[in-house]
Design an enzyme around this catalytic site. Structure first.
Site, PDB file in Angstrom:
ATOM      1  CE  LYS A  52      -3.907   1.959   2.637  1.00 27.13           C
ATOM      2  NZ  LYS A  52      -4.753   1.813   3.842  1.00 27.13           N
ATOM      3  CB  SER A 127      -8.033   3.706   2.899  1.00 27.16           C
ATOM      4  OG  SER A 127      -7.202   3.126   3.892  1.00 27.16           O
ATOM      5  CB  SER A 151      -8.289   0.860   5.808  1.00 24.67           C
ATOM      6  OG  SER A 151      -9.017   2.044   5.658  1.00 24.67           O
TER       7      SER A 151
HETATM    8  N1  GLN Z   1     -12.945   4.351   6.456  1.00 23.60           N
HETATM    9  C1  GLN Z   1     -12.330   4.765   7.677  1.00 23.60           C
HETATM   10  C2  GLN Z   1     -11.904   6.205   7.570  1.00 23.60           C
HETATM   11  O1  GLN Z   1     -12.159   6.786   6.578  1.00 23.60           O
HETATM   12  C3  GLN Z   1     -11.184   3.889   8.006  1.00 23.60           C
HETATM   13  C4  GLN Z   1      -9.971   4.192   7.241  1.00 23.60           C
HETATM   14  C5  GLN Z   1      -8.824   3.348   7.601  1.00 23.60           C
HETATM   15  O2  GLN Z   1      -8.963   2.314   8.277  1.00 23.60           O
HETATM   16  N2  GLN Z   1      -7.674   3.802   7.203  1.00 23.60           N
HETATM   17  O3  GLN Z   1     -11.325   6.764   8.447  1.00 23.60           O
END
Ligand code: GLN
Length: 446
Positions: A52, A127, A151
């Site tokens: 990532k 994400s 995410s």
């Molecule tokens: N969707 C969540 C956010 O927008 C989690 C994101 C993540 O785990 N990086 O914060």
């Protein structure tokens, strides 16, 4: 293998758009691993993996999918990257994500829209959407992702693969571009449970460069794979099957519970009563930490700098205004507001108190149970563009994954069938540092 992987990426990725950047040294590195020969100390010898793009890679552009870091070439490797290299793995490239890991659909990337591997009109989740789609579409066997509020698990669920978020502190965050430092965890996305354990074996462990990294022995995470789950006690929280969860997903999870019973486990309904406060508490805590972490992007030290600026304030304001996307700005505003003197008690402090209550909910259940099970997401993957203009609906998508991060627990999402031809994720949550029990149950289920 690396050659074959690069050929697969060339063939498949134009339809998926999971990669932001390929490692042009991958073949050279693979040849070096070949030349050195198989070595028992290198459990991932010659295995291609992808990473990532919020995890820094020496000499390889690392953008966190932000215009702010469009041309950022790190001068060092994250600890997890060093560990993968030492294990003989070959990093073939960097994967798309929501900008600075803020989002649930990968639509917040400044660069491209990644597609769900099963239906290209749907989001891959986020994400770590690039990581999940790259693995699910058969481009790589394993990818690293990060999980601050879901995410890794949510995109794994949306793409029908295995996503594993280890206990907070199990894997070093050194070299991870920080979002919410008290929540962030690096973990794995793979097609099989065993591959997940194999990669976690390599990346886990204490690191003095990360002050929150836990100084605990790392077991062999494959040790309980293959063991019977007879007598295992599994809790199914009623809040995880309640309002807002697609009834077809509820049915899939109930079927999974029956499968665990058939394998000799017991599955009982329990309550995690503070679940409903998790999303608001998370968005205060994560945004507060993000607003602080993102202060370093000032247009001076590194990254994007606005052109034709008039003075120093102008450098800061314009670089940040032009360099960050809309969701990142929303979080910075939410965070600085929650932390400001007049509102601290009403927002940040309250959220921190809720976090403790949520942790206590889990602790109580874990007094009598080995695992908590439930769905990973309230719905299967949604359409590209469907929720992007409605941040609150997007935030609610994380209701089932966020409590785990607030409590710092380990959790996985594993495939549990389909609803309308889209994959469903089953979430398994364990006590702190008890990743092995998740692997045991996940393998038995698989
Ligand atoms: N969707 C969540 C956010 O927008 C989690 C994101 C993540 O785990 N990086 O914060």
């Amino acid at each position: 293998l690396t050659k074959d992987t690069l050929a697969k990426i060339a063939e498949i990725d134009p339809d998926i758009d999971a990669f932001l950047n390929l490692n042009d040294q991958a073949q050279v590195q693979a040849q070096a691993v070949d030349a050195a020969g198989i070595n028992a100390d290198q459990p991932l010898s010659g295995i291609p993996v992808a990473i990532k793009d919020n995890i820094v890679t020496k000499d390889l552009t690392t953008t966190a999918a932000s215009k702010m870091l469009e041309n950022f070439v790190p001068i060092y490797n994250a600890t997890v990257v060093e560990k993968l290299n030492a294990a003989g793995a070959i990093n073939v490239g960097k994967l798309n994500m929501d900008e600075f890991a803020m989002g649930s659909s990968t639509e917040n990337s400044a660069f491209k829209t990644t597609k769900n591997a099963w239906d290209h009109t749907k989001v891959p989740g986020g994400s770590s959407g690039g990581s999940a789609a790259a693995v699910a579409s058969g481009q790589v066997l394993a990818a690293l992702g990060t999980d601050t509020g879901g995410s890794i698990r949510q995109p794994a669920a949306f793409n029908g693969i295995v996503g594993f978020k280890p206990t907070y502190g199990r894997v070093s965050r050194w070299g991870l571009i920080a979002f919410g430092s008290s929540l962030d965890a690096i973990g794995t996305l793979t097609r099989s449970v065993k591959d997940s354990a194999r990669v976690l074996n390599v990346i886990a462990g204490h690191d003095e460069k990360d002050s929150t990294s836990a100084d605990f022995d790392v077991p062999d995470f494959t040790e309980k794979i293959g063991q019977s789950i007879k007598g295992m006690k599994i809790a199914l929280p009623e809040e995880y099957l309640g309002e807002g969860i697609d009834p077809q997903i509820v049915a899939a999870i109930q079927k999974a519970a029956d499968q665990f019973r058939a394998l000799g486990a017991t599955v009982d309904t329990v309550s995690l009563p503070h679940t409903k406060y998790a999303v608001p508490a998370y968005y205060i805590i994560a945004s507060s930490e993000a607003s602080s972490n993102l202060q370093r992007f000032d247009g001076i030290r590194y990254g994007f700098r606005a052109k034709d600026v008039k003075n120093l304030t102008d450098v800061y304001v314009r670089s940040r205004s032009e360099g960050f996307g809309p969701e990142v700005k929303r979080r910075i505003m939410l965070g600085t507001f929650s932390l400001s003197a007049g509102f601290y008690d009403a927002y940040f402090k309250k959220a921190a108190q809720v976090r403790t209550l949520i942790t206590e909910d889990f602790n109580q259940v874990f007094e009598n149970y080995d695992l908590v099970m439930g769905p990973t997401t309230p719905t299967t993957a949604f359409g590209i563009g469907e929720k992007v203009t409605d941040p609150l609906t997007m935030y609610m998508n994380d209701i089932l994954t966020i409590p785990v991060n607030l409590a710092g627990l380990p959790a996985a999402s594993i495939p549990a069938g389909f609803v309308d031809k889209m994959p469903v994720g089953l979430q398994l949550i364990a006590k702190h540092f008890d990743e092995s029990t998740i692997y045991q149950a996940a393998d038995a289920f698989e």
